[in-house]
Design a protein around this motif. Structure first.
Motif, PDB file in Angstrom:
ATOM      1  N   GLU A  94      47.713  23.754  41.355  1.00 34.49           N
ATOM      2  CA  GLU A  94      47.510  24.162  39.959  1.00 34.49           C
ATOM      3  C   GLU A  94      46.254  25.025  39.823  1.00 34.49           C
ATOM      4  O   GLU A  94      46.247  26.034  39.115  1.00 34.49           O
ATOM      5  N   HIS A  95      45.206  24.617  40.509  1.00 34.48           N
ATOM      6  CA  HIS A  95      43.931  25.320  40.438  1.00 34.48           C
ATOM      7  C   HIS A  95      44.049  26.726  41.031  1.00 34.48           C
ATOM      8  O   HIS A  95      43.549  27.699  40.455  1.00 34.48           O
ATOM      9  N   ALA A  96      44.718  26.848  42.142  1.00 32.70           N
ATOM     10  CA  ALA A  96      44.913  28.152  42.776  1.00 32.70           C
ATOM     11  C   ALA A  96      45.726  29.075  41.874  1.00 32.70           C
ATOM     12  O   ALA A  96      45.391  30.260  41.722  1.00 32.70           O
ATOM     13  N   LYS A  97      46.782  28.549  41.271  1.00 37.84           N
ATOM     14  CA  LYS A  97      47.612  29.357  40.361  1.00 37.84           C
ATOM     15  C   LYS A  97      46.814  29.814  39.157  1.00 37.84           C
ATOM     16  O   LYS A  97      46.914  30.965  38.726  1.00 37.84           O
ATOM     17  N   LEU A  98      46.011  28.919  38.593  1.00 41.46           N
ATOM     18  CA  LEU A  98      45.199  29.255  37.429  1.00 41.46           C
ATOM     19  C   LEU A  98      44.236  30.386  37.760  1.00 41.46           C
ATOM     20  O   LEU A  98      44.148  31.380  37.035  1.00 41.46           O
ATOM     21  N   HIS A  99      43.521  30.263  38.861  1.00 42.33           N
ATOM     22  CA  HIS A  99      42.550  31.295  39.218  1.00 42.33           C
ATOM     23  C   HIS A  99      43.218  32.592  39.649  1.00 42.33           C
ATOM     24  O   HIS A  99      42.673  33.672  39.401  1.00 42.33           O
ATOM     25  N   ALA A 100      44.380  32.526  40.240  1.00 37.55           N
ATOM     26  CA  ALA A 100      45.103  33.751  40.595  1.00 37.55           C
ATOM     27  C   ALA A 100      45.463  34.511  39.319  1.00 37.55           C
ATOM     28  O   ALA A 100      45.300  35.733  39.244  1.00 37.55           O
ATOM     29  N   THR A 101      45.905  33.786  38.308  1.00 36.65           N
ATOM     30  CA  THR A 101      46.249  34.406  37.026  1.00 36.65           C
ATOM     31  C   THR A 101      45.012  34.970  36.346  1.00 36.65           C
ATOM     32  O   THR A 101      45.026  36.099  35.857  1.00 36.65           O
ATOM     33  N   LEU A 102      43.933  34.197  36.322  1.00 31.22           N
ATOM     34  CA  LEU A 102      42.692  34.661  35.694  1.00 31.22           C
ATOM     35  C   LEU A 102      42.165  35.910  36.393  1.00 31.22           C
ATOM     36  O   LEU A 102      41.746  36.866  35.735  1.00 31.22           O
ATOM     37  N   ASN A 103      42.184  35.905  37.721  1.00 28.76           N
ATOM     38  CA  ASN A 103      41.683  37.062  38.470  1.00 28.76           C
ATOM     39  C   ASN A 103      42.551  38.293  38.253  1.00 28.76           C
ATOM     40  O   ASN A 103      42.042  39.405  38.133  1.00 28.76           O
ATOM     41  N   LEU A 104      43.850  38.113  38.170  1.00 30.14           N
ATOM     42  CA  LEU A 104      44.756  39.231  37.933  1.00 30.14           C
ATOM     43  C   LEU A 104      44.501  39.835  36.565  1.00 30.14           C
ATOM     44  O   LEU A 104      44.462  41.051  36.401  1.00 30.14           O
ATOM     45  N   ASN A 105      44.297  38.975  35.567  1.00 32.68           N
ATOM     46  CA  ASN A 105      44.064  39.455  34.210  1.00 32.68           C
ATOM     47  C   ASN A 105      42.724  40.163  34.057  1.00 32.68           C
ATOM     48  O   ASN A 105      42.551  40.991  33.169  1.00 32.68           O
ATOM     49  N   LYS A 106      41.754  39.852  34.907  1.00 32.27           N
ATOM     50  CA  LYS A 106      40.433  40.472  34.838  1.00 32.27           C
ATOM     51  C   LYS A 106      40.381  41.816  35.551  1.00 32.27           C
ATOM     52  O   LYS A 106      39.482  42.611  35.295  1.00 32.27           O
ATOM     53  N   ARG A 107      41.327  42.073  36.430  1.00 34.54           N
ATOM     54  CA  ARG A 107      41.309  43.316  37.195  1.00 34.54           C
ATOM     55  C   ARG A 107      41.695  44.489  36.302  1.00 34.54           C
ATOM     56  O   ARG A 107      42.483  44.352  35.378  1.00 34.54           O
ATOM     57  N   THR A 108      41.120  45.623  36.588  1.00 33.57           N
ATOM     58  CA  THR A 108      41.435  46.814  35.805  1.00 33.57           C
ATOM     59  C   THR A 108      42.234  47.788  36.663  1.00 33.57           C
ATOM     60  O   THR A 108      42.164  47.771  37.891  1.00 33.57           O
TER      61      THR A 108
END
Length: 68
Positions: free
Chosen positions: A46-60
């Motif tokens: 769950e933690h890995a999925k959450l951070h993968a999503t957060l990191n993807l959303n932060k990328r430009t």
């Protein structure tokens, strides 16, 4: 000894040690904020999925749609 403050704090809240597949997540992403309301027990998956999503959303993306 050798254990993070936030892990010890969340273990005290839940009344047991974390299992091998569990982690303590900081909801506000501030590692220094160990307030009990900011800590959440999650599975490693769950933690890995959450951070993968957060990191993807932060990328430009550049003007061609490629990640910078």
């Amino acid at each position: 000894k050798g254990r993070s403050v936030h892990v010890v704090a969340v273990e005290k809240i839940i009344g047991r040690r974390l299992f091998a597949n569990e982690v303590c997540h900081h909801k506000d992403e501030d590692r220094s904020n160990n307030d009990p309301s900011n800590l959440q027990v999650m599975t490693r998956s769950e933690h890995a999925k959450l951070h993968a999503t957060l990191n993807l959303n932060k990328r430009t993306r550049d003007k061609y749609g490629k990640f910078e």
